[in-house]
Design an enzyme around this catalytic site. Sequence first.
Site, mmCIF file in Angstrom:
data_model
loop_
_atom_site.group_PDB
_atom_site.id
_atom_site.type_symbol
_atom_site.label_atom_id
_atom_site.label_comp_id
_atom_site.label_asym_id
_atom_site.label_seq_id
_atom_site.Cartn_x
_atom_site.Cartn_y
_atom_site.Cartn_z
ATOM 1 N N PHE A 134 -7.690 21.916 -24.541
ATOM 2 C CA PHE A 134 -7.973 20.489 -24.631
ATOM 3 C C PHE A 134 -9.154 20.211 -23.704
ATOM 4 O O PHE A 134 -9.299 20.845 -22.664
ATOM 5 C CB PHE A 134 -6.768 19.602 -24.271
ATOM 6 N N THR A 135 -9.975 19.254 -24.114
ATOM 7 C CA THR A 135 -11.275 19.031 -23.463
ATOM 8 C C THR A 135 -11.177 18.884 -21.940
ATOM 9 O O THR A 135 -11.773 19.668 -21.203
ATOM 10 C CB THR A 135 -11.937 17.775 -24.065
ATOM 11 N N ARG B 115 -13.402 15.640 -33.621
ATOM 12 C CA ARG B 115 -12.724 16.699 -32.881
ATOM 13 C C ARG B 115 -13.163 18.031 -33.478
ATOM 14 O O ARG B 115 -12.416 18.711 -34.157
ATOM 15 C CB ARG B 115 -11.198 16.563 -32.923
ATOM 16 N N LYS C 192 -0.061 8.060 -23.272
ATOM 17 C CA LYS C 192 0.429 8.400 -24.609
ATOM 18 C C LYS C 192 1.943 8.169 -24.635
ATOM 19 O O LYS C 192 2.398 7.047 -24.811
ATOM 20 C CB LYS C 192 0.072 9.839 -24.986
ATOM 21 N N ASP D 219 1.585 20.706 -20.600
ATOM 22 C CA ASP D 219 0.824 19.481 -20.793
ATOM 23 C C ASP D 219 1.771 18.619 -21.622
ATOM 24 O O ASP D 219 1.906 18.789 -22.829
ATOM 25 C CB ASP D 219 -0.488 19.743 -21.542
ATOM 26 N N PHE E 27 -18.962 14.827 -25.695
ATOM 27 C CA PHE E 27 -18.606 13.943 -26.800
ATOM 28 C C PHE E 27 -18.492 12.484 -26.401
ATOM 29 O O PHE E 27 -18.719 11.587 -27.215
ATOM 30 C CB PHE E 27 -17.290 14.407 -27.452
ATOM 31 N N TYR F 122 0.819 -1.209 0.000
ATOM 32 C CA TYR F 122 0.000 0.000 0.000
ATOM 33 C C TYR F 122 0.855 1.262 0.000
ATOM 34 O O TYR F 122 0.484 2.277 -0.586
ATOM 35 C CB TYR F 122 -0.953 0.019 1.209
HETATM 36 N N1 PM9 Z 1 -6.353 12.593 -24.701
HETATM 37 C C1 PM9 Z 1 -7.135 11.544 -26.663
HETATM 38 O O1 PM9 Z 1 -7.727 10.617 -27.201
HETATM 39 C C2 PM9 Z 1 -7.943 10.679 -24.450
HETATM 40 C C3 PM9 Z 1 -9.281 11.148 -24.090
HETATM 41 S S1 PM9 Z 1 -10.169 12.125 -25.236
HETATM 42 C C4 PM9 Z 1 -10.710 13.370 -24.206
HETATM 43 O O2 PM9 Z 1 -6.479 12.397 -27.296
HETATM 44 C C5 PM9 Z 1 -4.012 15.948 -23.745
HETATM 45 C C6 PM9 Z 1 -3.301 16.764 -24.756
HETATM 46 C C7 PM9 Z 1 -4.677 14.792 -24.109
HETATM 47 C C8 PM9 Z 1 -5.373 14.031 -23.115
HETATM 48 C C9 PM9 Z 1 -6.117 12.902 -23.450
HETATM 49 C C10 PM9 Z 1 -5.325 14.504 -21.774
HETATM 50 C C11 PM9 Z 1 -6.028 13.767 -20.686
HETATM 51 C C12 PM9 Z 1 -4.664 15.660 -21.487
HETATM 52 N N2 PM9 Z 1 -4.020 16.360 -22.466
HETATM 53 O O3 PM9 Z 1 -6.969 10.798 -20.948
HETATM 54 O O4 PM9 Z 1 -6.897 11.713 -18.684
HETATM 55 O O5 PM9 Z 1 -4.645 14.405 -25.384
HETATM 56 O O6 PM9 Z 1 -5.005 10.372 -19.496
HETATM 57 O O7 PM9 Z 1 -5.351 12.589 -20.395
HETATM 58 C C13 PM9 Z 1 -7.106 11.636 -25.225
HETATM 59 P P1 PM9 Z 1 -6.112 11.300 -19.856
#
Ligand code: PM9
Length: 457
Positions: free
Chosen positions: A124-125, A382, A258, A215, A449, A72
């Site tokens: 970004f979303t 997008r 990523k 980011d 979305f 843990y």
């Molecule tokens: N990006 C993508 O498919 C996954 C979810 S779609 C909303 O591109 C950036 C630049 C991203 C991103 C996720 C996140 C969030 C932050 N910044 O999905 O929470 O492209 O690990 O990261 C997606 P997490």
Amino acid sequence: MNHYPAEPFRIKVVEMMKTMSKEEREAAMIEAGYNTFLLKSEDVYIDLLTDSGTTAMSDRQWAGMMIGDEAYAGSRNFLHLDAVVKEYYGFKHMVPTHQGRGAENLLSRLKIKPGDIIPGNMYFTTTRYHQEANGGTFKDIIIDEAHDPSVDHPFKGNIDLTKLQALIDEYGADRIPYVCLAVTVNLAGGQPVSMQNMREVSALCKKHNIDIFFDATRCVENAYFIKKREEGYKHTSIKDILLEMMSYGDGCTMSGKKDCMVNIGGFLAMNDDTLFARSKELVVVFEGMPSYGGMAGRDMEAMAIGIKESVDYAYIAHRVEQVKYLGDQLEAAGVPIVRPVGGHAVFLDARAFLSHLSQDQLPAQALAAHLYIESGVRSMERGIVSAGRNKETGKNHSPKLELVRLTIPRRVYTYAHMDVVADAVIALYNKRESITGLEFVYEPPMLRFFNARFKPL
Ligand code: PM9
């Protein structure tokens, strides 16, 4: 005959793909409410929905999973990950999170107060969601070129320093908790930021005592573009480029799904000791102990190894060039795409592709749905659907970019798969007039979305 380089890996495990008839795909799409997020993955032939968490891990990463220490507290995999993040990203502290938005949640809660302004190189979303949820307002300061799919620019993700200075003049540096600097810029088409731009943004921010948080989600792809396109970096390793990039910031949020090459995970990194102490206080509320955040020990081990693999030149060159190969084929056939091709995806320009539809007929959503029906290739909208509504007026944001993203997972598909995708998109382009628009039948109040449902007009 096609010419492309061989993949720089051997394939040790395979997953068979399913093919379905067009009628079956049509039925699956109706069931999914014309939203590619709601399809069953089993019903997809080539899955280009996202590069997030879809990476094929290496034999070494899988071996690392076996030495997961699931204690843990104080897991040895955390100590490994902590050391690797410090070595490769150069920040003094880090806190693991379950994924990128976990880090965004912590950073936004810790740094933003109501009325604050957060400048960034395109929204970004999830990032904007957390900024707004904490009372902040996102302001776009990316260069104008980024909003035009047809304009070529080697570093189309750059920040416009005049726009940043204008925000500082208008609101005052005290209302700007940090600049959010994305490398690369996802929604602009995976476009990179130049080292020179980072240096200049850093100098301006230092002058006004404003922090910069990267980011860093696709920072290794950004480093590759710097090596290829920016003078003075040809002989610098990807690892050293990455370290220099990060040296211009005060910390970063990271979606490990990523460029850290894992299926789940993320982190928040920073130099400031007080912010680190506060992050450790907050992480226990939302994620878990500071020594695991939201991650299992085995996942932290896989991420530590993935970070090391991500800066290998053979890997990153293959990854980015494979994306370009797909883009080049589409461009040669006259299909409108965002230029230049970015690091993780080829973006179809849905406005130009479906020029007979207006933006309120949701062209990118319709294009993604029809690409699946025609070919079994899954992509992601997008455009206006992803952009959501203005939090004050309730009106739709109407982004200039109305795009469909063909996102290439890391180390998963071969060049032959890219040929199949190119053929499918070109065939659809040749019958584009037959595609009709869509309208919402269910619109969730936030990040709509993901779960929205639609019907044909
Ligand atoms: N990006 C993508 O498919 C996954 C979810 S779609 C909303 O591109 C950036 C630049 C991203 C991103 C996720 C996140 C969030 C932050 N910044 O999905 O929470 O492209 O690990 O990261 C997606 P997490």
